[in-house]
Design an enzyme around this catalytic site. Sequence first.
Site, PDB file in Angstrom:
ATOM      1  N   ALA A 152       0.826  -1.214   0.000  1.00 18.38           N
ATOM      2  CA  ALA A 152       0.000   0.000   0.000  1.00 18.38           C
ATOM      3  C   ALA A 152       0.857   1.260   0.000  1.00 18.38           C
ATOM      4  O   ALA A 152       1.777   1.391   0.789  1.00 18.38           O
ATOM      5  CB  ALA A 152      -0.923  -0.006   1.215  1.00 18.38           C
ATOM      6  N   GLN A 153       0.519   2.159  -0.898  1.00 20.87           N
ATOM      7  CA  GLN A 153       1.277   3.414  -0.998  1.00 20.87           C
ATOM      8  C   GLN A 153       0.627   4.499  -0.143  1.00 20.87           C
ATOM      9  O   GLN A 153       1.251   5.118   0.711  1.00 20.87           O
ATOM     10  CB  GLN A 153       1.326   3.869  -2.453  1.00 20.87           C
ATOM     11  CG  GLN A 153       2.008   2.882  -3.364  1.00 20.87           C
ATOM     12  CD  GLN A 153       1.825   3.219  -4.827  1.00 20.87           C
ATOM     13  OE1 GLN A 153       1.145   4.172  -5.195  1.00 20.87           O
ATOM     14  NE2 GLN A 153       2.436   2.422  -5.690  1.00 20.87           N
ATOM     15  N   GLY A 179      -1.999   6.235   2.583  1.00 23.77           N
ATOM     16  CA  GLY A 179      -1.734   6.082   3.996  1.00 23.77           C
ATOM     17  C   GLY A 179      -2.886   5.624   4.845  1.00 23.77           C
ATOM     18  O   GLY A 179      -3.662   4.761   4.458  1.00 23.77           O
ATOM     19  N   GLU A 236      -6.765  12.925   0.026  1.00 22.98           N
ATOM     20  CA  GLU A 236      -7.021  11.949  -1.041  1.00 22.98           C
ATOM     21  C   GLU A 236      -8.486  12.047  -1.435  1.00 22.98           C
ATOM     22  O   GLU A 236      -9.267  12.759  -0.796  1.00 22.98           O
ATOM     23  CB  GLU A 236      -6.640  10.526  -0.587  1.00 22.98           C
ATOM     24  CG  GLU A 236      -5.136  10.322  -0.566  1.00 22.98           C
ATOM     25  CD  GLU A 236      -4.695   8.977  -0.006  1.00 22.98           C
ATOM     26  OE1 GLU A 236      -5.526   8.061   0.097  1.00 22.98           O
ATOM     27  OE2 GLU A 236      -3.511   8.860   0.348  1.00 22.98           O
ATOM     28  N   HIS A 242      -9.320   1.092  -8.784  1.00 23.65           N
ATOM     29  CA  HIS A 242      -8.526   2.307  -8.543  1.00 23.65           C
ATOM     30  C   HIS A 242      -8.336   3.020  -9.878  1.00 23.65           C
ATOM     31  O   HIS A 242      -8.009   2.385 -10.886  1.00 23.65           O
ATOM     32  CB  HIS A 242      -7.170   1.934  -7.933  1.00 23.65           C
ATOM     33  CG  HIS A 242      -6.463   3.110  -7.333  1.00 23.65           C
ATOM     34  ND1 HIS A 242      -5.890   4.102  -8.096  1.00 23.65           N
ATOM     35  CD2 HIS A 242      -6.264   3.458  -6.038  1.00 23.65           C
ATOM     36  CE1 HIS A 242      -5.354   5.005  -7.288  1.00 23.65           C
ATOM     37  NE2 HIS A 242      -5.570   4.643  -6.034  1.00 23.65           N
ATOM     38  N   ARG A 262     -13.450   7.436  -5.800  1.00 24.73           N
ATOM     39  CA  ARG A 262     -12.813   6.732  -6.920  1.00 24.73           C
ATOM     40  C   ARG A 262     -13.779   5.986  -7.818  1.00 24.73           C
ATOM     41  O   ARG A 262     -13.465   5.767  -8.993  1.00 24.73           O
ATOM     42  CB  ARG A 262     -11.668   5.843  -6.467  1.00 24.73           C
ATOM     43  CG  ARG A 262     -11.821   5.070  -5.244  1.00 24.73           C
ATOM     44  CD  ARG A 262     -10.538   4.292  -4.982  1.00 24.73           C
ATOM     45  NE  ARG A 262      -9.507   5.099  -4.353  1.00 24.73           N
ATOM     46  CZ  ARG A 262      -8.706   4.658  -3.389  1.00 24.73           C
ATOM     47  NH1 ARG A 262      -8.843   3.434  -2.936  1.00 24.73           N
ATOM     48  NH2 ARG A 262      -7.791   5.426  -2.889  1.00 24.73           N
ATOM     49  N   HIS A 318      -8.816  -3.155  -7.248  1.00 24.42           N
ATOM     50  CA  HIS A 318      -8.036  -2.628  -6.115  1.00 24.42           C
ATOM     51  C   HIS A 318      -8.479  -3.151  -4.762  1.00 24.42           C
ATOM     52  O   HIS A 318      -7.660  -3.581  -3.972  1.00 24.42           O
ATOM     53  CB  HIS A 318      -8.150  -1.105  -6.156  1.00 24.42           C
ATOM     54  CG  HIS A 318      -7.347  -0.389  -5.122  1.00 24.42           C
ATOM     55  ND1 HIS A 318      -5.987  -0.581  -4.980  1.00 24.42           N
ATOM     56  CD2 HIS A 318      -7.704   0.532  -4.176  1.00 24.42           C
ATOM     57  CE1 HIS A 318      -5.536   0.183  -3.992  1.00 24.42           C
ATOM     58  NE2 HIS A 318      -6.566   0.852  -3.477  1.00 24.42           N
ATOM     59  N   GLU A 372      -9.679  -6.578   4.879  1.00 20.58           N
ATOM     60  CA  GLU A 372     -10.385  -6.624   3.594  1.00 20.58           C
ATOM     61  C   GLU A 372     -11.198  -7.904   3.423  1.00 20.58           C
ATOM     62  O   GLU A 372     -12.185  -7.926   2.685  1.00 20.58           O
ATOM     63  CB  GLU A 372      -9.379  -6.471   2.439  1.00 20.58           C
ATOM     64  CG  GLU A 372     -10.060  -6.265   1.091  1.00 20.58           C
ATOM     65  CD  GLU A 372      -9.093  -6.005  -0.045  1.00 20.58           C
ATOM     66  OE1 GLU A 372      -7.893  -5.749   0.219  1.00 20.58           O
ATOM     67  OE2 GLU A 372      -9.542  -6.052  -1.205  1.00 20.58           O
ATOM     68  N   ARG A 432     -15.285   2.146  -0.872  1.00 21.20           N
ATOM     69  CA  ARG A 432     -14.449   2.534   0.286  1.00 21.20           C
ATOM     70  C   ARG A 432     -13.832   3.907   0.079  1.00 21.20           C
ATOM     71  O   ARG A 432     -13.325   4.229  -0.992  1.00 21.20           O
ATOM     72  CB  ARG A 432     -13.325   1.510   0.458  1.00 21.20           C
ATOM     73  CG  ARG A 432     -12.357   1.844   1.557  1.00 21.20           C
ATOM     74  CD  ARG A 432     -11.323   0.772   1.703  1.00 21.20           C
ATOM     75  NE  ARG A 432     -10.527   0.627   0.507  1.00 21.20           N
ATOM     76  CZ  ARG A 432      -9.406   1.297   0.257  1.00 21.20           C
ATOM     77  NH1 ARG A 432      -8.954   2.174   1.138  1.00 21.20           N
ATOM     78  NH2 ARG A 432      -8.740   1.097  -0.848  1.00 21.20           N
TER      79      ARG A 432
HETATM   80  C1  SIN Z   1      -3.717   4.982  -2.985  1.00 17.29           C
HETATM   81  O1  SIN Z   1      -2.589   5.184  -2.556  1.00 17.29           O
HETATM   82  O2  SIN Z   1      -4.239   5.626  -3.876  1.00 17.29           O
HETATM   83  C2  SIN Z   1      -4.488   3.846  -2.408  1.00 17.29           C
HETATM   84  C3  SIN Z   1      -4.937   4.178  -1.067  1.00 17.29           C
HETATM   85  C4  SIN Z   1      -6.136   3.387  -0.723  1.00 17.29           C
HETATM   86  O3  SIN Z   1      -6.619   2.601  -1.524  1.00 17.29           O
HETATM   87  O4  SIN Z   1      -6.650   3.581   0.371  1.00 17.29           O
END
Ligand code: SIN
Length: 545
Positions: A58-59, A61, A126, A243, A295, A356, A380, A391
């Site tokens: 995971a990138q 946060g 985000e 995503h 998203r 995703h 998950e 989500r």
């Molecule tokens: C993202 O870094 O875009 C993914 C984060 C997430 O899915 O919560």
Amino acid sequence: MHGWELPHGAEDRPLRTGVLVVGSGVAGLTTAWCLCRSGVPTTILTRASLSDSSTDWAQGGLAAVWSPEDSTRSHVADTLTAGAGLCEPGPVRALAAEAPEALRRLIALGARFDTGPDGGADLHLEGGHSARRILHAGGDRSGHEVHRALVAALRGRARLDVRESVRVVDVLTDADGEACGARVLDGRGRTGSILAGAVVLASGGIAGLWPTSTNPPVCTGDGLAAALRAGARARDVEFLQFHPTVLVVPPRWRRPGDRGVLISEAVRGDGALLVDHGGARIMAGVHQLADLAPRDVVSSAEHAHMARTGEPHLFLDATAFGAAAWRERFPSILRMCRERGVDPVTEPIPVRPGAHYHCGGVRADMAGRTDVPGLHAVGEAACTGVQGANRLASNSLTEGLVMGRRAAEAIIADFPRPGPPVARPSSPPADGGATGGIRRLLAEYAGVLRTDEGLALVEAAAQEPGRAAGLDDASLTATNTALVAALLARAARRRRESRGCHRRADLLVEDPAWLVHQDWSLDDERRPRVRDVPVGRCDDAEGPR
Ligand code: SIN
């Protein structure tokens, strides 16, 4: 990789542990940490290595109210909005209220999050968030830091066993239907049983079944399938989040097994824009939050644009950042793009939506309890009502932390003492060769935009996978793929509307009559049956039990 091997005779002489935790992401590791800290003998089973989890990849946060300008009420409101009517308000409130403390505990364990010039947390924005409330670590290595801190805390704990390269085949139950362990398959194809006082499924989601995916390949629904076979219910399985920005690797750079590189939403949070091949913005005028809309909205706008124009992908333009900002804020994404022939400092990144996150999963309350006593589901793998039909970004690592602790505390309080396992009728495993075909159909017909016709093809193929002579790694994957794909297609066909990340090209509108969860279980013949549960009508203020 062979990893841990079952001893000879394990089929007849089961191993024993206190609690069996299946999966090594944030939810599983947190559960294990809380159990070990209380002296409960715990075994973690993981399908590949400890770090093959969506958490480590995971990138983006962890969402938590962290600044005085933000509020729990606002975190709740954003989560409910993104969830498109299918969130359970009690669980969402619990998540938002407990998130800051869960992060503080992780920091106390040694996790280090990025700080700003004033030494305070460097808070990010985000999609779908109305305030800066996302904590990052190492720029775009947040999940890795969470994983590192938890693994370091668990290292050397007495009464903890970690078994790598082992898959759960089935959850074992006693004469009263209570979970009492699992039948497992090791890397050499040997099966055996591990008996336990309770079983925790923390095995992640199903997005690894799609060819363009941000998940490790092990995320193919083992936990969901095992839970269903044990008698648990699955909720909202049709809701798979795509995503919006997965790197499309230029053909000459493609490597076998390269499934997709996530370009974190945080890149858009810092100002990157989605544009088409002519440089025109995609999201302007589509939603008030434009490129930072939830998203499902962004992925569906991209999909519609690509379908209309025939363009095979779009671009994410972050060239305005400059080299220094790229190196400092997104070092891993920069490296992964450059390794694949794309330099985001100087050129827009080719992107398209990719599978995703599974918003549905094993129906569980806010203690992770499922319909099977002694069987818990967290992270998950579970559907607690927090993620709804879509989500909110960065709520999942946070949910894993909150739920891991809650599940461990519930198990300690319940102190389950199941009896010995009883044999249950089982059907022969599916032909290992069936997986590829089902996956291709999922990619084609169970993506961002679905139709009844396409979903019917998925369902038909998944119902007839053919039979294998015996159980091995390939036939277990095919068995679980077929079960999950058939259920997802069936639920998506039955939900005659578009909501959140479930979009029907043949039924584009949201229908208030569908403000219900679909709870699926298997009957004695392993045929799916469904019960509709209106949102907010759970027996428990905090969850669906
Ligand atoms: C993202 O870094 O875009 C993914 C984060 C997430 O899915 O919560």
